[in-house]
Design a protein around this motif. Structure first.
Motif, PDB file in Angstrom:
ATOM      1  N   PRO A 172      31.137   4.563  15.969  1.00 40.02           N
ATOM      2  CA  PRO A 172      29.788   4.256  15.479  1.00 40.02           C
ATOM      3  C   PRO A 172      28.723   5.058  16.221  1.00 40.02           C
ATOM      4  CG  PRO A 172      30.587   2.490  16.898  1.00 40.02           C
ATOM      5  CD  PRO A 172      31.745   3.427  16.712  1.00 40.02           C
ATOM      6  N   GLU A 173      27.789   5.607  15.446  1.00 39.95           N
ATOM      7  CA  GLU A 173      26.770   6.503  15.986  1.00 39.95           C
ATOM      8  C   GLU A 173      25.543   5.736  16.469  1.00 39.95           C
ATOM      9  OE1 GLU A 173      26.633  10.376  13.444  1.00 39.95           O
ATOM     10  OE2 GLU A 173      27.254   8.759  12.097  1.00 39.95           O
ATOM     11  N   THR A 174      24.885   6.285  17.467  1.00 41.81           N
ATOM     12  CA  THR A 174      23.640   5.701  17.971  1.00 41.81           C
ATOM     13  C   THR A 174      22.517   6.721  18.048  1.00 41.81           C
ATOM     14  OG1 THR A 174      24.381   6.103  20.238  1.00 41.81           O
ATOM     15  CG2 THR A 174      24.820   3.915  19.327  1.00 41.81           C
ATOM     16  N   GLY A 175      22.788   7.971  17.699  1.00 42.43           N
ATOM     17  CA  GLY A 175      21.764   9.002  17.737  1.00 42.43           C
ATOM     18  C   GLY A 175      22.292  10.271  17.090  1.00 42.43           C
ATOM     19  N   THR A 176      21.427  11.256  16.964  1.00 39.64           N
ATOM     20  CA  THR A 176      21.830  12.544  16.424  1.00 39.64           C
ATOM     21  C   THR A 176      20.960  13.647  16.996  1.00 39.64           C
ATOM     22  OG1 THR A 176      22.033  13.919  14.434  1.00 39.64           O
ATOM     23  CG2 THR A 176      20.403  12.137  14.364  1.00 39.64           C
ATOM     24  N   ILE A 177      21.584  14.756  17.337  1.00 44.90           N
ATOM     25  CA  ILE A 177      20.846  15.919  17.843  1.00 44.90           C
ATOM     26  C   ILE A 177      19.903  16.467  16.776  1.00 44.90           C
ATOM     27  CG2 ILE A 177      22.528  17.665  17.095  1.00 44.90           C
ATOM     28  CD1 ILE A 177      20.673  17.619  20.490  1.00 44.90           C
ATOM     29  N   VAL A 198      26.159  24.933  14.086  1.00 41.06           N
ATOM     30  CA  VAL A 198      27.020  24.944  15.280  1.00 41.06           C
ATOM     31  C   VAL A 198      26.567  23.859  16.252  1.00 41.06           C
ATOM     32  CG1 VAL A 198      27.705  26.276  17.315  1.00 41.06           C
ATOM     33  CG2 VAL A 198      27.646  27.371  15.062  1.00 41.06           C
ATOM     34  N   LEU A 199      25.250  23.739  16.432  1.00 40.39           N
ATOM     35  CA  LEU A 199      24.694  22.701  17.310  1.00 40.39           C
ATOM     36  C   LEU A 199      25.072  21.310  16.806  1.00 40.39           C
ATOM     37  CD1 LEU A 199      22.830  21.729  19.614  1.00 40.39           C
ATOM     38  CD2 LEU A 199      20.889  22.017  18.044  1.00 40.39           C
ATOM     39  N   ASN A 200      24.944  21.092  15.505  1.00 37.33           N
ATOM     40  CA  ASN A 200      25.275  19.788  14.933  1.00 37.33           C
ATOM     41  C   ASN A 200      26.762  19.481  15.104  1.00 37.33           C
ATOM     42  OD1 ASN A 200      24.654  17.381  13.525  1.00 37.33           O
ATOM     43  ND2 ASN A 200      25.320  18.287  11.589  1.00 37.33           N
ATOM     44  N   HIS A 238      15.813  10.814  11.195  1.00 36.20           N
ATOM     45  CA  HIS A 238      16.881  11.649  10.641  1.00 36.20           C
ATOM     46  C   HIS A 238      18.144  10.807  10.476  1.00 36.20           C
ATOM     47  CE1 HIS A 238      19.385  15.124   9.784  1.00 36.20           C
ATOM     48  NE2 HIS A 238      18.301  15.898   9.822  1.00 36.20           N
ATOM     49  N   GLN A 239      18.875  11.083   9.429  1.00 30.26           N
ATOM     50  CA  GLN A 239      20.164  10.435   9.201  1.00 30.26           C
ATOM     51  C   GLN A 239      21.165  10.889  10.257  1.00 30.26           C
ATOM     52  OE1 GLN A 239      21.688  11.180   5.271  1.00 30.26           O
ATOM     53  NE2 GLN A 239      23.352   9.688   5.429  1.00 30.26           N
ATOM     54  N   PHE A 240      22.067   9.975  10.652  1.00 27.55           N
ATOM     55  CA  PHE A 240      23.094  10.326  11.619  1.00 27.55           C
ATOM     56  C   PHE A 240      23.996  11.430  11.054  1.00 27.55           C
ATOM     57  CE2 PHE A 240      23.031   5.806  13.561  1.00 27.55           C
ATOM     58  CZ  PHE A 240      22.050   6.179  14.456  1.00 27.55           C
ATOM     59  N   SER A 241      24.516  12.248  11.954  1.00 23.62           N
ATOM     60  CA  SER A 241      25.290  13.430  11.558  1.00 23.62           C
ATOM     61  C   SER A 241      26.588  13.072  10.845  1.00 23.62           C
ATOM     62  CB  SER A 241      25.587  14.283  12.794  1.00 23.62           C
ATOM     63  OG  SER A 241      24.396  14.757  13.379  1.00 23.62           O
ATOM     64  N   ASP A 257      28.827  27.554   8.250  1.00 21.82           N
ATOM     65  CA  ASP A 257      29.281  26.909   9.487  1.00 21.82           C
ATOM     66  C   ASP A 257      28.924  27.692  10.737  1.00 21.82           C
ATOM     67  OD1 ASP A 257      30.355  24.898   7.962  1.00 21.82           O
ATOM     68  OD2 ASP A 257      32.409  25.669   8.020  1.00 21.82           O
ATOM     69  N   THR A 258      28.615  28.987  10.579  1.00 21.30           N
ATOM     70  CA  THR A 258      28.312  29.811  11.750  1.00 21.30           C
ATOM     71  C   THR A 258      26.828  29.828  12.099  1.00 21.30           C
ATOM     72  OG1 THR A 258      28.010  31.864  10.466  1.00 21.30           O
ATOM     73  CG2 THR A 258      30.258  31.313  11.163  1.00 21.30           C
ATOM     74  N   HIS A 259      26.008  29.230  11.248  1.00 20.41           N
ATOM     75  CA  HIS A 259      24.574  29.196  11.545  1.00 20.41           C
ATOM     76  C   HIS A 259      24.351  28.378  12.824  1.00 20.41           C
ATOM     77  CE1 HIS A 259      20.296  28.265  11.239  1.00 20.41           C
ATOM     78  NE2 HIS A 259      20.190  29.268  10.382  1.00 20.41           N
ATOM     79  N   PRO A 260      23.496  28.843  13.737  1.00 22.99           N
ATOM     80  CA  PRO A 260      23.315  28.157  15.024  1.00 22.99           C
ATOM     81  C   PRO A 260      22.954  26.675  14.913  1.00 22.99           C
ATOM     82  CG  PRO A 260      22.300  30.328  15.089  1.00 22.99           C
ATOM     83  CD  PRO A 260      22.743  30.113  13.678  1.00 22.99           C
TER      84      PRO A 260
END
Length: 392
Positions: A144-149, A132-134, A37-40, A126-129
């Motif tokens: 700099p990112e190293t992961g994504t939920i 919201v989690l993202n 998955h692409q980083f957020s 924006d209110t979809h769960p």
């Protein structure tokens, strides 16, 4: 046919052992990810990539002009734009408008997870769960990112859509998921006091996004920590770039020496222009879980390296040093800058992020070195630009 085998080594656990000699630059294996998955933040900032394989979805000119924030920037030799070969194949999900590099990727995504994960019109809600989690994740993990939920979100969709859930769980459980090494009394940094509140907020948002009884096995506190452990200790960074691909292509052109020198200057100028606005963030970036690649252990003197030569999420493991039959194949979990740090600093990063103490030849040779971090060492070592927070 693979020329390696996975063995259990005393005191070390599983390891990848060569069953033939490998020369420098020889391919050891190629592998598609179990999930990627692409980083957020990378996605939020407009880095256009296929939602399935992360292939760039911009032409060379579009990419350079976006990165430079300048629509007047020109690029020579656009006939060698690597996007040209598959630009006409770009497509999107008709419901949620998520983009793919080809019908093949769209079909594969639908087959594996997108049939249930497609959010349709809710993708921009924006209110979809899930959103919201993202957003909860993004507020805790700035570039700099190293992961994504979102990698875990995709895993949940894969589980829900799987026709053989037992097989899916077996594959998921093949990844190292420890966040506590009780034998060596090492704890992943996500269990530290600094992360306790963040983990609780993330856990609440995760449970809210996956309320169905179908996900009950994943929404206990321990199960969530296991998922985070898989994300934190197994995910492989992925980077794709149409600009980098173009540079590689034109640099190999059989041009007269004067034209080569002129082209090199133009390339330097392009990178200077995009660097002024985008800084170090030039690539489409994400991460993936790779079943084979996750079995390769770390060494501070690696003999192999993970590469992405196809500008998608297929990893190619190549030898960077001669490897003899019977020798362990190792990569570095640290970047080049971190590898130059002191033994103490390297061990600190590896303990906090990967839950082990390195006993590679370099670390053993430096065993008598002072236990000081590189930031405490002489300023002339110029290592302060590296940041431990760059690791997962």
């Amino acid at each position: 046919m693979n020329y390696f085998e996975i063995q259990e080594l005393p005191g070390k656990g599983r390891a990848m052992i060569a069953t033939k000699n490998f020369a420098v630059d020889e391919v050891i294996f190629e592998e598609e990810p179990f999930v990627s998955h692409q980083f957020s933040w990378n996605k939020a900032y407009g880095y256009a990539a296929c939602d399935h394989c992360m292939r760039p979805l911009e032409t060379l000119l579009e990419n350079v002009r976006r990165l430079a924030n300048n629509q007047a920037v020109m690029v020579p030799l656009v006939e060698h734009d690597p996007t040209a070969a598959w630009f006409s194949q770009f497509t999107q999900c008709p419901r949620c408008k998520v983009r793919y590099c080809s019908e093949d990727c769209l079909v594969e995504a639908q087959k594996r997870y997108h049939r249930v994960s497609c959010m349709g019109a809710f993708r921009t809600d924006d209110t979809h769960p899930i959103n919201v989690l993202n957003e909860t994740w993004k507020k805790m993990h700035y570039p700099p990112e190293t992961g994504t939920i979102m990698l875990i979100v995709r895993l949940m969709a894969m589980y829900q859509q799987s026709s053989n859930k037992a097989d899916f769980l077996d594959q998921l459980q093949s990844f190292q998921a420890l966040i506590v090494n009780r034998e060596q009394k090492i704890y992943h940094k996500m269990l530290g006091e600094n992360f306790e509140q963040q983990m609780e907020q993330l856990y609440v948002a995760f449970c809210n996004a996956f309320k169905s009884e179908e996900f009950a096995m994943f929404t206990t506190p321990d199960a969530f920590k296991t998922l985070m452990g898989i994300l934190g200790t197994n995910s492989q960074g992925i980077a794709t770039s149409v600009l980098a691909q173009w540079v590689n292509k034109v640099s190999e052109l059989p041009l007269p020496e004067a034209e080569k020198e002129s082209l090199d200057k133009v390339i330097d100028q392009i990178y200077e222009k995009v660097g002024e606005f985008a800084g170090e963030f030039l690539n489409n970036e994400g991460s993936g879980l790779y079943i084979l690649q996750s079995k390769v252990n770390h060494s501070c003197v690696p003999n192999a390296q993970s590469t992405f030569p196809y500008s998608n999420d297929i990893v190619v493991l190549k030898a960077v040093a001669p490897i003899q039959k019977g020798e362990e194949i190792c990569i570095s979990y640290l970047d080049e800058c971190q590898l130059e740090r002191s033994r103490h600093s390297r061990h600190k990063i590896l303990r906090e992020n990967y839950i082990f103490v390195c006993q590679c030849p370099k670390c053993r040779a430096q065993a008598s070195d002072p236990d000081v971090t590189s930031d405490e060492e002489d300023d002339d070592e110029d290592m302060d630009d590296c940041d431990d927070d760059d690791m997962q």
